[in-house]
Design a protein around this motif. Structure first.
Motif, PDB file in Angstrom:
ATOM      1  N   ALA A 280     152.277  49.210   4.696  1.00  0.00           N
ATOM      2  CA  ALA A 280     151.066  48.318   4.627  1.00  0.00           C
ATOM      3  C   ALA A 280     150.362  48.641   3.438  1.00  0.00           C
ATOM      4  O   ALA A 280     149.669  49.988   3.641  1.00  0.00           O
ATOM      5  CB  ALA A 280     150.450  47.931   5.920  1.00  0.00           C
ATOM      6  N   LYS A 281     150.094  47.831   2.584  1.00  0.00           N
ATOM      7  CA  LYS A 281     149.030  48.099   1.364  1.00  0.00           C
ATOM      8  C   LYS A 281     147.858  47.694   1.618  1.00  0.00           C
ATOM      9  O   LYS A 281     146.761  47.982   1.271  1.00  0.00           O
ATOM     10  CB  LYS A 281     149.818  47.555   0.320  1.00  0.00           C
ATOM     11  N   VAL A 282     147.534  46.529   2.241  1.00  0.00           N
ATOM     12  CA  VAL A 282     146.269  45.905   2.758  1.00  0.00           C
ATOM     13  C   VAL A 282     146.375  45.817   4.439  1.00  0.00           C
ATOM     14  O   VAL A 282     147.140  45.588   5.097  1.00  0.00           O
ATOM     15  CB  VAL A 282     146.303  44.459   2.065  1.00  0.00           C
ATOM     16  N   LEU A 283     145.180  46.341   4.778  1.00  0.00           N
ATOM     17  CA  LEU A 283     144.860  46.327   6.337  1.00  0.00           C
ATOM     18  C   LEU A 283     143.837  45.567   6.419  1.00  0.00           C
ATOM     19  O   LEU A 283     142.612  45.548   6.090  1.00  0.00           O
ATOM     20  CB  LEU A 283     144.625  47.709   6.890  1.00  0.00           C
ATOM     21  N   GLY A 284     144.035  44.159   7.012  1.00  0.00           N
ATOM     22  CA  GLY A 284     142.922  43.271   7.236  1.00  0.00           C
ATOM     23  C   GLY A 284     142.796  42.996   8.806  1.00  0.00           C
ATOM     24  O   GLY A 284     143.590  43.392   9.672  1.00  0.00           O
ATOM     25  N   THR A 285     141.352  42.699   9.108  1.00  0.00           N
ATOM     26  CA  THR A 285     141.080  42.592  10.427  1.00  0.00           C
ATOM     27  C   THR A 285     139.937  41.237  10.601  1.00  0.00           C
ATOM     28  O   THR A 285     139.179  41.198   9.544  1.00  0.00           O
ATOM     29  CB  THR A 285     140.409  43.610  11.300  1.00  0.00           C
TER      30      THR A 285
END
Length: 266
Positions: free
Chosen positions: A182-187
């Motif tokens: 994962a390069k982007v970790l969003g929430t």
């Protein structure tokens, strides 16, 4: 035809008045203070001063509309964290700031992990729970993915006590996703880690510094971009879409407010 889906939380200055006293220090990440220069008021006065004219010289006796923003964090609303937000050294190298991130790095395949069944309020998801959510998507995390956590916070009114009692991520969970590719970790939660009061209480009880902001500090070991306060993840499929995060190009900063957009092929 490509359909665009906005994943950005509106930045509404009216929310400032709804922030609970216990979370007052969070005001600048919720919304800025705004001084409105209306066309019939301050906007007109500003133009009259600049052009040495009178109100009757302007169309309909009005000037322009303008807003002056203040007390606004670079982490306001939906925003992208540069690696520098987690410290000066990332993977042993100087950490990149927001203006040093190529926009192409923030346009990537997306997948949504539905974490709602696990109800980890005020706590961190386990690696087993994250793996189960990945399995439910039907494909593994691939290198360069944006992995977006749908936590269920959409059920609660913004700035309510329930909204601030969000589920978060630990060092172990963060590294599990980042090392999987994962390069982007969003929430869609207010923060990536567990809530600040929860982490503070844990530190007071244990004296272990490793419990402080450990989700963010994990980025020191494996670079990734954290995106917080996302919105509208319910509108997305589990996978099969592209997603772009377009932060303001603020030079030298640890983050910037961003427009997050999913691109769905009908």
């Amino acid at each position: 035809m490509t359909r665009l889906v906005c994943l950005t939380r509106p930045i509404d200055p009216e929310l400032r008045s709804k922030i609970p006293p216990a979370m007052a220090s969070m005001a600048s990440v919720i919304a800025p203070l705004v001084d409105y220069h209306r066309p019939e008021a301050k906007g007109r006065e500003r133009m009259m001063g600049l052009f040495c004219c009178e109100a009757h010289d302007l169309p309909h006796g009005e000037g322009w509309g303008e807003e002056i923003l203040s007390d606004m964090s670079s982490h306001c609303g939906t925003h992208v964290d540069a690696p520098y937000h987690s410290g000066n050294l990332i993977e042993g190298k100087p950490a990149r700031k927001i203006h040093e991130i190529d926009l192409q790095e923030l346009f990537c395949p997306g997948m949504v992990l539905d974490m709602r069944p696990y109800e980890r309020r005020n706590d961190a998801y386990t690696i087993e729970e994250l793996q189960a959510a990945i399995d439910a998507v039907g494909r593994p995390i691939q290198a360069g993915d944006a992995v977006l956590l749908r936590t269920g916070q959409e059920r609660f009114e913004s700035l309510s006590a329930e909204w601030f009692a969000y589920p978060g991520m630990s060092r172990e969970g963060t590294l599990f996703l980042a090392r999987a590719g994962a390069k982007v970790l969003g929430t869609d939660a207010p923060g990536w880690d567990r809530p600040f009061p929860v982490m503070r209480k844990r530190f007071e009880e244990t004296g272990e510094g490793s419990t402080i902001w450990d989700g963010h500090f994990a980025i020191q070991e494996k670079e990734a971009f954290i995106v917080q306060q996302m919105h509208n993840l319910a509108a997305l499929p589990a996978s099969g879409f592209m997603v772009g995060f377009f932060p303001m190009k603020l030079v030298g900063t640890s983050a910037a407010p961003a427009r997050a957009v999913a691109f769905l092929d009908n």
